[in-house]
Write a protein that holds these residues in place. Structure first.
Motif, short mmCIF file in Angstrom:
data_model
loop_
_atom_site.label_atom_id
_atom_site.label_comp_id
_atom_site.label_asym_id
_atom_site.label_seq_id
_atom_site.Cartn_x
_atom_site.Cartn_y
_atom_site.Cartn_z
N PHE A 22 0.83 -1.20 0.00
CA PHE A 22 0.00 0.00 0.00
C PHE A 22 0.86 1.26 0.00
CE2 PHE A 22 -1.90 3.42 2.52
CZ PHE A 22 -2.98 3.73 1.72
N LEU A 23 1.92 1.27 0.80
CA LEU A 23 2.78 2.45 0.90
C LEU A 23 3.45 2.77 -0.43
CD1 LEU A 23 4.44 2.07 4.37
CD2 LEU A 23 2.82 3.80 3.66
N HIS A 27 2.78 6.29 -2.34
CA HIS A 27 3.87 7.22 -2.66
C HIS A 27 4.04 7.39 -4.18
CE1 HIS A 27 5.08 7.92 1.38
NE2 HIS A 27 5.41 6.66 1.62
N LYS A 28 3.84 6.32 -4.90
CA LYS A 28 3.95 6.38 -6.36
C LYS A 28 2.90 7.32 -6.94
CE LYS A 28 3.81 3.42 -10.41
NZ LYS A 28 3.59 2.04 -10.88
N ASN A 29 1.67 7.23 -6.43
CA ASN A 29 0.59 8.08 -6.93
C ASN A 29 0.75 9.53 -6.48
OD1 ASN A 29 -0.63 5.94 -8.20
ND2 ASN A 29 -1.95 5.46 -6.48
N GLU A 30 1.21 9.74 -5.27
CA GLU A 30 1.31 11.09 -4.71
C GLU A 30 2.58 11.82 -5.14
OE1 GLU A 30 -1.01 12.76 -2.82
OE2 GLU A 30 -2.30 11.05 -3.33
N PHE A 39 11.93 5.53 -1.15
CA PHE A 39 11.34 5.25 0.16
C PHE A 39 11.54 3.77 0.52
CE2 PHE A 39 7.82 3.54 2.62
CZ PHE A 39 7.87 4.34 3.75
N CYS A 40 11.27 2.90 -0.42
CA CYS A 40 11.40 1.46 -0.16
C CYS A 40 12.84 1.09 0.20
CB CYS A 40 10.96 0.65 -1.37
SG CYS A 40 9.19 0.73 -1.67
N VAL A 46 11.40 -3.73 5.28
CA VAL A 46 11.51 -4.84 4.34
C VAL A 46 12.52 -4.50 3.24
CG1 VAL A 46 10.27 -6.29 2.68
CG2 VAL A 46 9.17 -5.62 4.80
N GLY A 47 12.48 -3.26 2.77
CA GLY A 47 13.44 -2.81 1.77
C GLY A 47 14.86 -2.87 2.27
N GLU A 48 15.07 -2.56 3.53
CA GLU A 48 16.40 -2.64 4.11
C GLU A 48 16.89 -4.09 4.16
OE1 GLU A 48 16.06 -0.61 7.84
OE2 GLU A 48 15.99 1.36 6.88
N LYS A 49 15.99 -5.02 4.47
CA LYS A 49 16.35 -6.44 4.47
C LYS A 49 16.71 -6.90 3.07
CE LYS A 49 13.60 -7.94 8.41
NZ LYS A 49 12.50 -8.81 8.85
#
Length: 61
Positions: A22-23, A27-30, A39-40, A46-49
């Protein structure tokens, strides 16, 4: 052998958490695709992992 294990864990992680995030969509739309991707990578746990697994895989060649 570790590389294969890390790749499988990456696949599971991405399918479970990133596929319908969802995030990312918000962010993609906004703010655009570039902001959402950044951001990811930099703020999402999760992106950091995923980034850490990628560094392990690249370092093991």
């Amino acid at each position: 052998m570790e590389r294969k294990k890390w790749m499988q864990e990456l696949e599971i992680l991405m399918n479970d958490f990133c596929k319908d995030c969802f995030l990312y969509q918000h962010h993609k739309n906004e703010k655009g695709k570039r902001y959402a991707h950044r951001f990811c990578i930099s703020q999402c746990t999760v992106g950091e992992k995923i980034k850490a697994y990628g560094e392990k895989i690249m370092g093991e060649k």
